[in-house]
Write an enzyme that holds these catalytic residues in place. Structure first.
Site, mmCIF file in Angstrom:
data_model
loop_
_atom_site.group_PDB
_atom_site.id
_atom_site.type_symbol
_atom_site.label_atom_id
_atom_site.label_comp_id
_atom_site.label_asym_id
_atom_site.label_seq_id
_atom_site.Cartn_x
_atom_site.Cartn_y
_atom_site.Cartn_z
ATOM 1 C CE LYS A 37 -82.104 12.295 -77.888
ATOM 2 N NZ LYS A 37 -81.135 12.998 -78.821
ATOM 3 N NE ARG B 22 -72.133 18.212 -75.981
ATOM 4 C CZ ARG B 22 -71.987 18.333 -77.422
ATOM 5 N NH1 ARG B 22 -71.560 19.163 -77.923
ATOM 6 N NH2 ARG B 22 -72.336 17.401 -78.025
#
Ligand code: BES
Ligand code: MN
Ligand code: ZN
Length: 502
Positions: A281, A355
């Site tokens: 990120k 996820r």
């Protein structure tokens, strides 16, 4: 009621900044508290002790009403002083429109104001308008006192109200307020865990917290460590955890007090720090990724309330927990992982890690239980912030009845949700060329739905399920009396407890 001792909070047993909530009979005027509080409605009528208090304060309230300083608007606050006593009036708005949500806010506003004045003890005229609003008042008292001060070393900054007394509430009303206080403190547990930084709120801390909850609530706790869950075939969690030395955990809390009822299962993303991994990120705001375990804190908050309130229910909480870091051992874009239900996953972005760990959590829930339903909570996508901002949680699911139930509770506790569709067009977007599924959808499109569509692959078809994407609501919401600036919110704890009818 009993508040769980937390190692990481030092001496403090109570997550909010009130030492005790008490009850007094009779008139507010007779209370020895340092601050007295009455409510004023828009029609300028007052809560029961109002007129006596007005007399005690030499008609100060009626004068303020006459000159127009008190209008009875929601959350309007005025202070009065007379005969060495201090009084606070809180506006409650239109009497016909009074709601639990307004009372929760009003109570929180009173408490936050009292704390800002460093008042040691406070007595509030019973504001209850029906039992539901009593619970809301209990919640508001606790939530309004919430501050995260664990890392402030100057004692001066750690002010705490010694006692809040509710005056003139009936026994039944007191029971409801107590329940609200328990629920409020469970929301505060969720907030505290979220606010602690990544070097403190580790998977191990989540497991220890689960242990404390299990002890109080007579729950069964199972914790699998890296070797165990890897052996068991939880390739999603094992893959994400490859890049960190901080011990990852797969946590299962089982509360069994509902006879032969089907269990309700809560699954929460416990990503204690998300750097993005190899698909790293940007540096700006990366610190906020300490909050990436706020899905798991919904589960722990709910389980803590259940531990204290002991409802006749069967509830299971499941938390896959790890950090997502980059390094020589980290998983890579292109890697293929096999989840606990046997499906293969092509990892196209290591930053879509939530996820992957939830895939194992949902598979585990589907395989080992015959649940009434599964709810999962996750700070899953930045995209949900684009679509719904910090205002509402994005929900997706497979069962209309369950979704309706979620929406109903959402309304009654004033935690907003908005449904996104899981149409087949979207579900196709997570199919992979070389594996069963991939962990990203179409580039730059419908990102939150892609997350939901991916998770759906790991829930057994006939199990009603709803996914909550709380990336916008778990922190960063507009500060108000209930939510201090720069804090995790504990969003979802109240909604789930309402759904469970705890
Ligand atoms: N934890 C993040 C989601 C997130 C981002 C929450 C910003 C709050 C603020 C999640 O693990 C993530 O990085 N998701 C990716 C998915 C993408 C790579 C498909 C995202 O949203 O960018
Ligand atoms: Mn991520
Ligand atoms: Zn994440």
């Amino acid at each position: 009621f009993y508040f769980i001792y937390k190692k990481y909070t030092g001496e403090r047993k109570f997550m909010s900044h009130i030492s005790s909530v008490k009850y007094e009979n009779g008139n507010l005027m007779d209370s020895e508290s340092k601050l007295l509080c009455v409510g004023v409605y828009k029609d300028l009528s007052m809560t029961p002790s109002g007129s006596d208090i007005d007399q005690e304060f030499d008609g100060a309230i009626s004068s303020a009403i006459k000159v127009g300083d008190i209008k009875g608007k929601s959350n309007e606050i005025n202070y009065f002083y007379a005969n060495d006593r201090r009084l606070l009036t809180i506006g409650l708005g239109e009497k016909e429109k009074i709601s639990s949500s307004k009372i929760r806010h009003a109570a929180a506003t009173v408490i936050r104001s009292a704390i800002s004045k460093k008042v040691g003890s406070l007595a509030i005229d019973c504001l209850c308008e029906g039992l539901e609003s009593c619970q809301a008042m209990g919640e508001g008292i606790v939530l309004g006192s919430y501050q995260f001060l664990n890392y402030k070393t100057k004692e001066k900054k750690k002010f705490e109200i010694q006692s809040v007394s509710m005056v003139g509430c009936s026994q039944k009303e007191q029971d409801e307020i107590n329940k609200g206080v328990v629920i409020g403190s469970s929301v505060c547990l969720a907030r505290d865990l979220g606010n602690h930084p990544g070097n403190k709120a580790t998977p191990s801390l989540l497991a220890e917290t689960a242990k404390d909850i299990a002890d109080v609530g007579d729950m069964k706790l199972t914790v699998f460590d890296r070797d165990e869950f890897t052996q068991m075939g939880m390739g999603g969690l094992a893959g994400v955890a490859q890049g960190t030395d901080e011990p990852p955990k797969f946590i299962i809390l089982e509360y069994n007090n509902g006879g032969d009822q089907k269990p309700k299962i809560l699954v929460g993303k416990g990503l204690t720090f998300d750097s993005g991994g190899i698909s790293i990120k940007p540096a700006s705001k990366m610190d906020e990724m300490k909050y990436d375990m706020c899905g798991s804190t919904v589960v722990l908050g709910v389980m803590q309330a259940i531990a204290m309130l002991k409802p006749k229910l069967n509830v299971v909480g499941i938390i896959p927990s790890t950090e997502n870091l980059s390094g020589a051992k980290a998983y890579k874009p292109g890697d293929i992982l096999t989840a606990y239900n046997g499906k293969t996953i092509e990892v196209l972005n290591t930053d879509a890690e939530g996820r992957l760990i939830l895939a194992d959590g949902l598979s585990y829930a589907s395989k080992h239980y015959d649940p009434e339903y599964i709810l999962d909570f996750a700070t899953l996508t930045g995209a949900v912030l684009v679509s719904l901002g910090h205002v509402a949680t994005g929900i997706m699911g497979t069962d209309d009845t369950l979704i309706k139930k979620v929406k109903k509770s959402s309304q009654s506790v004033a935690e907003k949700v908005w449904e996104l569709p899981l149409w087949s067009e979207y579900c196709k977007q997570v199919q992979s060329n070389i594996a069963d599924v991939k962990n990203t959808g179409a580039p730059m499109q419908a990102g939150s739905i892609a997350g939901g569509a991916f998770l759906k692959e790991f829930v057994k078809d006939d199990i009603p399920w709803v996914h909550f994407d709380i990336a916008g609501t778990a922190w960063g919401v507009k500060p108000d009396s209930m939510n201090p600036k720069g804090s995790a919110t504990g969003w979802g704890v109240r909604l789930v407890l309402d759904m469970l009818e705890v």
